[in-house]
Write a protein that holds these residues in place. Structure first.
Motif, PDB file in Angstrom:
ATOM      1  N   ASP A 100       8.386  15.117   5.615  1.00 36.18           N
ATOM      2  CA  ASP A 100       8.927  13.761   5.725  1.00 36.18           C
ATOM      3  C   ASP A 100      10.422  13.752   5.430  1.00 36.18           C
ATOM      4  O   ASP A 100      10.923  12.957   4.622  1.00 36.18           O
ATOM      5  CB  ASP A 100       8.179  12.808   4.789  1.00 36.18           C
ATOM      6  N   VAL A 115       3.733   2.458   4.776  1.00 47.97           N
ATOM      7  CA  VAL A 115       4.836   2.502   5.740  1.00 47.97           C
ATOM      8  C   VAL A 115       5.244   3.956   5.890  1.00 47.97           C
ATOM      9  O   VAL A 115       5.368   4.692   4.902  1.00 47.97           O
ATOM     10  CB  VAL A 115       6.043   1.667   5.264  1.00 47.97           C
ATOM     11  N   GLN A 157       8.150   6.260   7.868  1.00 45.74           N
ATOM     12  CA  GLN A 157       9.371   6.334   8.668  1.00 45.74           C
ATOM     13  C   GLN A 157       9.678   4.987   9.332  1.00 45.74           C
ATOM     14  O   GLN A 157       9.980   4.901  10.516  1.00 45.74           O
ATOM     15  CB  GLN A 157       9.261   7.459   9.702  1.00 45.74           C
ATOM     16  N   GLY A 158       9.574   3.934   8.517  1.00 45.80           N
ATOM     17  CA  GLY A 158       9.915   2.591   8.961  1.00 45.80           C
ATOM     18  C   GLY A 158       8.830   1.851   9.711  1.00 45.80           C
ATOM     19  O   GLY A 158       8.997   0.666  10.015  1.00 45.80           O
ATOM     20  N   GLN A 159       7.712   2.500   9.983  1.00 45.37           N
ATOM     21  CA  GLN A 159       6.634   1.886  10.750  1.00 45.37           C
ATOM     22  C   GLN A 159       5.518   1.438   9.801  1.00 45.37           C
ATOM     23  O   GLN A 159       4.937   2.250   9.082  1.00 45.37           O
ATOM     24  CB  GLN A 159       6.074   2.875  11.773  1.00 45.37           C
ATOM     25  N   ALA A 160       5.224   0.127   9.820  1.00 44.14           N
ATOM     26  CA  ALA A 160       4.156  -0.399   8.969  1.00 44.14           C
ATOM     27  C   ALA A 160       2.797   0.076   9.483  1.00 44.14           C
ATOM     28  O   ALA A 160       2.572   0.205  10.687  1.00 44.14           O
ATOM     29  CB  ALA A 160       4.203  -1.925   8.952  1.00 44.14           C
ATOM     30  N   ARG A 161       1.888   0.315   8.539  1.00 49.76           N
ATOM     31  CA  ARG A 161       0.525   0.737   8.879  1.00 49.76           C
ATOM     32  C   ARG A 161      -0.436  -0.300   8.284  1.00 49.76           C
ATOM     33  O   ARG A 161      -0.707  -0.299   7.093  1.00 49.76           O
ATOM     34  CB  ARG A 161       0.254   2.116   8.289  1.00 49.76           C
ATOM     35  N   GLN A 180      -6.882   6.061  13.271  1.00 47.20           N
ATOM     36  CA  GLN A 180      -5.625   5.521  12.787  1.00 47.20           C
ATOM     37  C   GLN A 180      -5.605   5.650  11.260  1.00 47.20           C
ATOM     38  O   GLN A 180      -6.631   5.463  10.628  1.00 47.20           O
ATOM     39  CB  GLN A 180      -5.483   4.029  13.165  1.00 47.20           C
ATOM     40  N   PRO A 181      -4.452   5.955  10.666  1.00 48.68           N
ATOM     41  CA  PRO A 181      -3.139   6.150  11.288  1.00 48.68           C
ATOM     42  C   PRO A 181      -2.940   7.550  11.876  1.00 48.68           C
ATOM     43  O   PRO A 181      -1.870   7.858  12.380  1.00 48.68           O
ATOM     44  CB  PRO A 181      -2.189   5.922  10.115  1.00 48.68           C
ATOM     45  N   ARG A 230      -5.582   3.608   2.569  1.00 46.97           N
ATOM     46  CA  ARG A 230      -4.173   3.314   2.323  1.00 46.97           C
ATOM     47  C   ARG A 230      -3.842   3.451   0.842  1.00 46.97           C
ATOM     48  O   ARG A 230      -4.557   2.928  -0.014  1.00 46.97           O
ATOM     49  CB  ARG A 230      -3.832   1.909   2.831  1.00 46.97           C
TER      50      ARG A 230
END
Length: 260
Positions: free
Chosen positions: A112, A165, A167-171, A205-206, A233
């Motif tokens: 990451d 989240v 890399q800026g993408q909400a899950r 997912q994710p 999560r």
């Protein structure tokens, strides 16, 4: 009950010393449930001889080092189901047990966008020591438990966790089921989770189960075992209350899945 790797295991003079923790932790040894719970990334220990891998202490609290919450979730789920829970004590940054040895990411030099200085430029002997003393005892412990279960139709349940989240993408998913489309248990659990959580239950997912995954295919496929790979999560299971909630939900649904 928790138990470490066999006390009779020979000490190593390459990587793990007498002061290092065992690579394998077994909770509820002898549990009677058909479920065998696994935690590939549940630990974050580093062998003393590797120091801090060149990382700041805060890095070891992040998802790059371990699956946050899985150790506590697995222990509670093992108690609720009377299931055996086998987990890895060492960080995925030392060696990732859910990657095939030698595969990309098995011993990551970057995770990451964080460089892992202690993993750069390793020689063959250093790589072999991590494989032989950390990866192999964990996988051998799983195989030994499966060999012991001659009268039990075992169902593998691999527990993981993911960041809210990345890399800026909400899950938005709360729990995801990872599968290859060949698992009745996974299909049933996904349907039950969708009943309880709606679209917050993720279908592959994710992440999705693919050729990158190692532990489930390694043990399930040769033995013809059904499996379930769950991603929960991390913010939901970061504390004991959240772990208790998730364990209660999953225990009830797993029981329903096998009795339906």
């Amino acid at each position: 009950m928790s138990k470490s790797w066999a006390d009779s295991a020979p000490p190593s003079n390459l990587l793990l010393g007498q002061d290092d923790v065992s690579p394998v932790v077994v909770t509820n040894l002898g549990g009677c449930s058909p479920f065998l719970l696994l935690g590939d990334h549940a630990g974050r220990a580093i062998p003393r001889r590797l120091g801090d891998l060149g990382l700041a202490p805060a890095a070891m609290d992040r998802h790059i080092a371990w699956d946050i919450g899985v150790a506590g979730l697995g222990a509670r789920l093992a108690e609720a189901l009377d299931a055996v829970f086998i987990r890895q004590a060492y960080s995925r940054l030392v060696i990732d047990c859910n990657r095939r040895p030698g595969a990309a990411g098995s011993i990551p030099e970057v995770s990451d966008d964080v460089a892992i200085p202690g993993n750069a430029g390793l020689g063959a002997a250093e790589i072999a020591a991590r494989h032989d003393e950390i990866y192999l005892p964990y996988q051998d412990a799983i195989a030994a438990e499966l060999d012991r279960r001659t009268s039990v139709a075992t169902l593998l349940v691999s527990l993981h966790s993911f960041t809210p989240v990345f890399q800026g993408q909400a899950r938005p998913w709360r729990i995801g089921v990872l599968h290859r489309g060949d698992s009745r248990l996974s299909d049933r659990m996904l349907a039950l989770l969708r009943r309880e959580l709606g679209e917050d239950a993720g279908d592959n997912q994710p992440y999705r189960m693919d050729e990158i995954d190692n532990t489930v295919p390694l043990h399930a496929d040769p033995r013809g075992l059904d499996y379930l790979e769950l991603e929960v999560r991390q913010d939901l299971i970061a504390d004991p209350d959240g772990q208790a909630w998730a364990a209660g939900l999953l225990a009830a649904l797993l029981t329903e899945a096998v009795t339906a």
